[in-house]
Design a protein around this motif. Structure first.
Motif, PDB file in Angstrom:
ATOM      1  N   ASP A   1       0.831  -1.212   0.000  1.00  0.00           N
ATOM      2  CA  ASP A   1       0.000   0.000   0.000  1.00  0.00           C
ATOM      3  C   ASP A   1       0.864   1.260   0.000  1.00  0.00           C
ATOM      4  O   ASP A   1       0.520   2.268  -0.605  1.00  0.00           O
ATOM      5  CB  ASP A   1      -0.905   0.035   1.253  1.00  0.00           C
ATOM      6  CG  ASP A   1      -2.008  -1.019   1.185  1.00  0.00           C
ATOM      7  OD1 ASP A   1      -2.218  -1.562   0.087  1.00  0.00           O
ATOM      8  OD2 ASP A   1      -2.641  -1.278   2.224  1.00  0.00           O
ATOM      9  N   GLU A   2       2.025   1.158   0.702  1.00  0.00           N
ATOM     10  CA  GLU A   2       2.895   2.339   0.830  1.00  0.00           C
ATOM     11  C   GLU A   2       3.388   2.841  -0.529  1.00  0.00           C
ATOM     12  O   GLU A   2       3.668   4.017  -0.708  1.00  0.00           O
ATOM     13  CB  GLU A   2       4.060   2.056   1.787  1.00  0.00           C
ATOM     14  CG  GLU A   2       5.151   1.117   1.278  1.00  0.00           C
ATOM     15  CD  GLU A   2       4.830  -0.365   1.507  1.00  0.00           C
ATOM     16  OE1 GLU A   2       3.645  -0.706   1.681  1.00  0.00           O
ATOM     17  OE2 GLU A   2       5.768  -1.174   1.485  1.00  0.00           O
ATOM     18  N   LEU A   3       3.474   1.929  -1.500  1.00  0.00           N
ATOM     19  CA  LEU A   3       3.923   2.330  -2.843  1.00  0.00           C
ATOM     20  C   LEU A   3       2.827   3.117  -3.554  1.00  0.00           C
ATOM     21  O   LEU A   3       3.088   4.055  -4.295  1.00  0.00           O
ATOM     22  CB  LEU A   3       4.282   1.104  -3.679  1.00  0.00           C
ATOM     23  CG  LEU A   3       5.373   0.202  -3.108  1.00  0.00           C
ATOM     24  CD1 LEU A   3       5.457  -1.079  -3.912  1.00  0.00           C
ATOM     25  CD2 LEU A   3       6.717   0.925  -3.122  1.00  0.00           C
TER      26      LEU A   3
ATOM     27  N   PRO B   1      11.874 -10.224  -1.003  1.00  0.00           N
ATOM     28  CA  PRO B   1      11.421  -9.270   0.014  1.00  0.00           C
ATOM     29  C   PRO B   1      11.415  -7.838  -0.514  1.00  0.00           C
ATOM     30  O   PRO B   1      12.134  -7.515  -1.458  1.00  0.00           O
ATOM     31  CB  PRO B   1      12.445  -9.424   1.142  1.00  0.00           C
ATOM     32  CG  PRO B   1      13.507 -10.310   0.652  1.00  0.00           C
ATOM     33  CD  PRO B   1      13.121 -10.896  -0.655  1.00  0.00           C
ATOM     34  N   GLY B   2      10.626  -6.988   0.118  1.00  0.00           N
ATOM     35  CA  GLY B   2      10.546  -5.593  -0.314  1.00  0.00           C
ATOM     36  C   GLY B   2      11.716  -4.745   0.158  1.00  0.00           C
ATOM     37  O   GLY B   2      12.076  -3.752  -0.487  1.00  0.00           O
ATOM     38  N   VAL B   3      12.339  -5.132   1.261  1.00  0.00           N
ATOM     39  CA  VAL B   3      13.444  -4.331   1.826  1.00  0.00           C
ATOM     40  C   VAL B   3      14.548  -4.221   0.772  1.00  0.00           C
ATOM     41  O   VAL B   3      15.130  -5.236   0.363  1.00  0.00           O
ATOM     42  CB  VAL B   3      14.008  -4.993   3.105  1.00  0.00           C
ATOM     43  CG1 VAL B   3      15.106  -4.141   3.707  1.00  0.00           C
ATOM     44  CG2 VAL B   3      12.899  -5.255   4.102  1.00  0.00           C
TER      45      VAL B   3
ATOM     46  N   GLN C   1       4.200   6.870  -0.154  1.00  0.00           N
ATOM     47  CA  GLN C   1       5.002   6.988   1.075  1.00  0.00           C
ATOM     48  C   GLN C   1       6.399   6.408   0.850  1.00  0.00           C
ATOM     49  O   GLN C   1       7.391   6.915   1.348  1.00  0.00           O
ATOM     50  CB  GLN C   1       4.276   6.223   2.182  1.00  0.00           C
ATOM     51  CG  GLN C   1       4.849   6.423   3.555  1.00  0.00           C
ATOM     52  CD  GLN C   1       4.080   5.610   4.585  1.00  0.00           C
ATOM     53  OE1 GLN C   1       3.524   4.554   4.286  1.00  0.00           O
ATOM     54  NE2 GLN C   1       4.035   6.104   5.788  1.00  0.00           N
ATOM     55  N   THR C   2       6.441   5.326   0.085  1.00  0.00           N
ATOM     56  CA  THR C   2       7.719   4.717  -0.287  1.00  0.00           C
ATOM     57  C   THR C   2       7.860   4.842  -1.791  1.00  0.00           C
ATOM     58  O   THR C   2       6.926   4.530  -2.532  1.00  0.00           O
ATOM     59  CB  THR C   2       7.732   3.213   0.099  1.00  0.00           C
ATOM     60  OG1 THR C   2       7.550   3.106   1.498  1.00  0.00           O
ATOM     61  CG2 THR C   2       9.031   2.546  -0.294  1.00  0.00           C
ATOM     62  N   ILE C   3       9.030   5.286  -2.228  1.00  0.00           N
ATOM     63  CA  ILE C   3       9.270   5.374  -3.671  1.00  0.00           C
ATOM     64  C   ILE C   3       9.761   4.006  -4.145  1.00  0.00           C
ATOM     65  O   ILE C   3      10.609   3.384  -3.508  1.00  0.00           O
ATOM     66  CB  ILE C   3      10.298   6.475  -3.981  1.00  0.00           C
ATOM     67  CG1 ILE C   3       9.684   7.826  -3.612  1.00  0.00           C
ATOM     68  CG2 ILE C   3      10.703   6.452  -5.451  1.00  0.00           C
ATOM     69  CD1 ILE C   3      10.614   8.992  -3.700  1.00  0.00           C
ATOM     70  N   ASP C   4       9.202   3.565  -5.246  1.00  0.00           N
ATOM     71  CA  ASP C   4       9.526   2.239  -5.761  1.00  0.00           C
ATOM     72  C   ASP C   4      10.909   2.228  -6.403  1.00  0.00           C
ATOM     73  O   ASP C   4      11.058   2.364  -7.608  1.00  0.00           O
ATOM     74  CB  ASP C   4       8.454   1.828  -6.780  1.00  0.00           C
ATOM     75  CG  ASP C   4       8.839   0.550  -7.497  1.00  0.00           C
ATOM     76  OD1 ASP C   4       9.696  -0.183  -6.975  1.00  0.00           O
ATOM     77  OD2 ASP C   4       8.275   0.295  -8.575  1.00  0.00           O
ATOM     78  N   THR C   5      11.926   2.056  -5.576  1.00  0.00           N
ATOM     79  CA  THR C   5      13.289   1.973  -6.109  1.00  0.00           C
ATOM     80  C   THR C   5      13.618   0.542  -6.518  1.00  0.00           C
ATOM     81  O   THR C   5      14.537   0.319  -7.304  1.00  0.00           O
ATOM     82  CB  THR C   5      14.313   2.443  -5.058  1.00  0.00           C
ATOM     83  OG1 THR C   5      14.061   1.736  -3.837  1.00  0.00           O
ATOM     84  CG2 THR C   5      14.197   3.932  -4.806  1.00  0.00           C
TER      85      THR C   5
ATOM     86  N   GLY D   1       8.049  -7.455  -2.172  1.00  0.00           N
ATOM     87  CA  GLY D   1       7.182  -6.929  -1.118  1.00  0.00           C
ATOM     88  C   GLY D   1       6.229  -7.961  -0.561  1.00  0.00           C
ATOM     89  O   GLY D   1       5.993  -9.026  -1.150  1.00  0.00           O
ATOM     90  N   GLY D   2       5.718  -7.619   0.619  1.00  0.00           N
ATOM     91  CA  GLY D   2       4.695  -8.451   1.255  1.00  0.00           C
ATOM     92  C   GLY D   2       5.196  -9.745   1.854  1.00  0.00           C
ATOM     93  O   GLY D   2       4.422 -10.677   2.052  1.00  0.00           O
ATOM     94  N   LEU D   3       6.511  -9.813   2.160  1.00  0.00           N
ATOM     95  CA  LEU D   3       7.027 -11.056   2.745  1.00  0.00           C
ATOM     96  C   LEU D   3       7.393 -10.894   4.215  1.00  0.00           C
ATOM     97  O   LEU D   3       7.997 -11.771   4.804  1.00  0.00           O
ATOM     98  CB  LEU D   3       8.267 -11.528   1.977  1.00  0.00           C
ATOM     99  CG  LEU D   3       8.071 -11.984   0.535  1.00  0.00           C
ATOM    100  CD1 LEU D   3       9.371 -12.517  -0.030  1.00  0.00           C
ATOM    101  CD2 LEU D   3       6.995 -13.063   0.453  1.00  0.00           C
TER     102      LEU D   3
HETATM  103  P1  AMP Z   1       7.592  -5.644   2.889  1.00  0.00           P
HETATM  104  O1  AMP Z   1       8.414  -6.750   2.291  1.00  0.00           O
HETATM  105  O2  AMP Z   1       6.336  -5.405   2.133  1.00  0.00           O
HETATM  106  O3  AMP Z   1       7.366  -5.882   4.349  1.00  0.00           O
HETATM  107  O4  AMP Z   1       8.432  -4.299   2.767  1.00  0.00           O
HETATM  108  C1  AMP Z   1       9.512  -4.057   3.608  1.00  0.00           C
HETATM  109  C2  AMP Z   1      10.079  -2.667   3.436  1.00  0.00           C
HETATM  110  O5  AMP Z   1      10.561  -2.477   2.106  1.00  0.00           O
HETATM  111  C3  AMP Z   1       9.087  -1.533   3.690  1.00  0.00           C
HETATM  112  O6  AMP Z   1       9.738  -0.505   4.424  1.00  0.00           O
HETATM  113  C4  AMP Z   1       8.762  -1.027   2.327  1.00  0.00           C
HETATM  114  O7  AMP Z   1       8.414   0.334   2.338  1.00  0.00           O
HETATM  115  C5  AMP Z   1      10.030  -1.292   1.540  1.00  0.00           C
HETATM  116  N1  AMP Z   1       9.674  -1.544   0.152  1.00  0.00           N
HETATM  117  C6  AMP Z   1       8.716  -2.398  -0.264  1.00  0.00           C
HETATM  118  N2  AMP Z   1       8.608  -2.378  -1.604  1.00  0.00           N
HETATM  119  C7  AMP Z   1       9.514  -1.469  -2.063  1.00  0.00           C
HETATM  120  C8  AMP Z   1       9.867  -0.983  -3.360  1.00  0.00           C
HETATM  121  N3  AMP Z   1       9.255  -1.438  -4.454  1.00  0.00           N
HETATM  122  N4  AMP Z   1      10.823  -0.042  -3.448  1.00  0.00           N
HETATM  123  C9  AMP Z   1      11.438   0.408  -2.338  1.00  0.00           C
HETATM  124  N5  AMP Z   1      11.152   0.000  -1.086  1.00  0.00           N
HETATM  125  C10 AMP Z   1      10.194  -0.931  -0.934  1.00  0.00           C
END
Ligand code: AMP
Ligand code: MG
Length: 430
Positions: free
Chosen positions: A13-15, A166-168, A19-23, A70-72
């Motif tokens: 959702d943060e993307l 993972p999203g990190v 709130q979080t830029i998709d790097t 993300g989401g893991l």
């Molecule tokens: P998650 O795996 O969804 O728990 O995400 C863990 C962390 O990674 C959170 O702080 C997210 O904001 C960051 N994150 C998730 N997806 C991305 C993305 N596409 N680009 C940069 N940071 C991300």
């Protein structure tokens, strides 16, 4: 043989709310591109079961490789793993290697005392129909699934790979570099994608486009030309792909040399090297040292310089002389100069450079003073007005710039023109 296509699905959702830029997508696209995979689609979805499911379904019909990030995480909003398990018809089982790794991380690396939480231990659960990818940098493993899927343009089902990461960002990067790319290279055969970039400075993209218009028209269709303007520089990039790497290299050399010769008076570099790296090389070659005296850039120039590994060889350090007081006490700018001309003036930045050279003993110095906005502008000195000075013990050169963007952009723009100005000064004053 056909080029493989990829989709990137980013989850969170943060993307979507910014709130979080998709790097992550940018990094993954770059790494895939290097091995000849064409990223044809990028999709962002929230932490919503059906949206993620639909994205898996849709992208599977279009691409051969689908990378998901993300989401893991260990929290309830992270639903990717059970969803993937269901999507591919598997069951969650404990993977003993991941379990050992999670325990190792918590006990030896994070040095947690007391029992590890159930939700952290659960990260060792993986679907029994995936290949586990080792995440050395964190507790959530990567997962590799395979399925035969018919693509929209080809009714014969073909091998389709889904890779969940993972999203990190730094965990994702580690996995991509050490696990995903090597495994893709083992499993598929890829064409080579070749990029050639020339960096120019001193002219805008319209002027450059005029200079190379005949070249552009004559360029073969399979070679793409891109203009990438940023901070007063224009990067020109040629891109093409082929399974015959040697032939393509020869062809690219031919066109790239033509391109370079057309813009030669503005060429800064014939590779895609950041300015701070180029400057570092120039200083290193001359065994020269540098210091900064920054007002409006607040240390950003020093930050760019020190972001280059090994910069301690040529960078002595700098002064963030934001106030008039510090300009006087540390850099010996005279109170008279400040009073008569103001902090944002040619006279002040000249004295700042002299002061920086004297105080630090460096061979070169660069100074900035300007009005970054949004407030503080006057008719005579509007927002975006900047003085930049560079110098050594023999001479000093000064330039006035007028930018018009927001504060953050003005700071970045000033830092880049300052580095470029310094680069040119050093080359001209050898
Ligand atoms: P998650 O795996 O969804 O728990 O995400 C863990 C962390 O990674 C959170 O702080 C997210 O904001 C960051 N994150 C998730 N997806 C991305 C993305 N596409 N680009 C940069 N940071 C991300
Ligand atoms: Mg998340």
């Amino acid at each position: 043989m056909q080029t493989l296509n990829a989709s990137i699905i980013t989850i969170g959702d943060e993307l979507l709310i910014g709130q979080t830029i998709d790097t992550n997508s940018a990094f993954i696209a770059q790494e895939l591109n290097k091995i000849g995979v064409w990223v044809q689609r990028r999709v962002a979805v929230g932490d919503v079961y059906h949206d993620i499911w639909n994205a898996l379904e849709e992208e599977g019909k279009k691409s051969d490789i689908i990378i998901i990030t993300g989401g893991l995480g260990p929290t309830a909003d992270d639903i990717t793993k059970p969803l993937l398990c269901e999507y591919f018809g598997g069951q969650l089982i404990v993977d003993q290697n991941v379990l050992a790794h999670v325990k190792f991380l918590f006990e030896k690396i994070y040095r947690r005392t007391g029992p590890i939480l159930e939700r952290n231990l659960n990260q060792a659960q993986v679907p029994n129909n995936c290949i586990v990818l080792h995440n050395a940098r964190g507790s959530a493993p990567g997962m590799w699934f395979e399925k035969m899927i018919a693509k929209e343009n080809n009714k014969v089902p073909s091998k389709t790979v889904y890779i969940s990461l993972p999203g990190v960002p730094h965990e994702m990067k580690g996995l991509v570099t050490t696990e995903v790319i090597p495994k893709l290279l083992r499993e598929f055969s890829f064409p080579s994608i070749i990029h050639r970039t020339v960096v120019t400075s001193g002219q805008g993209e319209s002027v450059i486009a005029e200079l190379i218009k005949d070249f552009e028209t004559a360029l073969p269709k399979h070679i793409k030309l891109a203009y990438l303007p940023a901070f007063g520089m224009v990067r020109l990039r040629l891109t093409a792909s082929s399974f015959d790497k040697d032939a393509l290299n020869t062809e690219m050399d031919f066109h790239f040399n033509q391109l370079v010769s057309l813009v030669k008076e503005y060429v800064v570099s014939e590779s895609d090297t950041p300015l701070e790296v180029m400057l570092g090389e120039i200083l290193r070659q001359r065994k020269a040292t540098l210091s900064t005296a920054e007002s409006c850039t607040g240390g950003y120039i020093s930050h760019l310089i020190t972001s280059v590994a090994g910069s301690s060889e040529y960078f002595n350090g700098g002064v963030v002389s934001y106030s008039n007081k510090l300009k006087q006490t540390i850099l010996s700018v005279s109170p008279h100069t400040l009073k008569t001309n103001g902090a944002v003036s040619e006279e002040t930045v000249r004295e700042m450079v002299k002061g920086a050279l004297d105080t630090t003993g460096s061979d070169y110095a660069v100074a900035t003073s300007g009005i970054m906005g949004p407030g503080g502008g006057t008719e005579a000195k509007p927002v975006g007005m900047v003085w930049v000075t560079v110098g050594n013990r023999k001479s000093i050169a000064t330039k006035e710039f007028h930018f018009r963007f927001d504060r953050e952009r003005n700071i970045r723009q000033t830092a880049h023109v300052a580095l470029d100005f310094l680069r040119k000064f050093i080359l001209a004053n050898d």
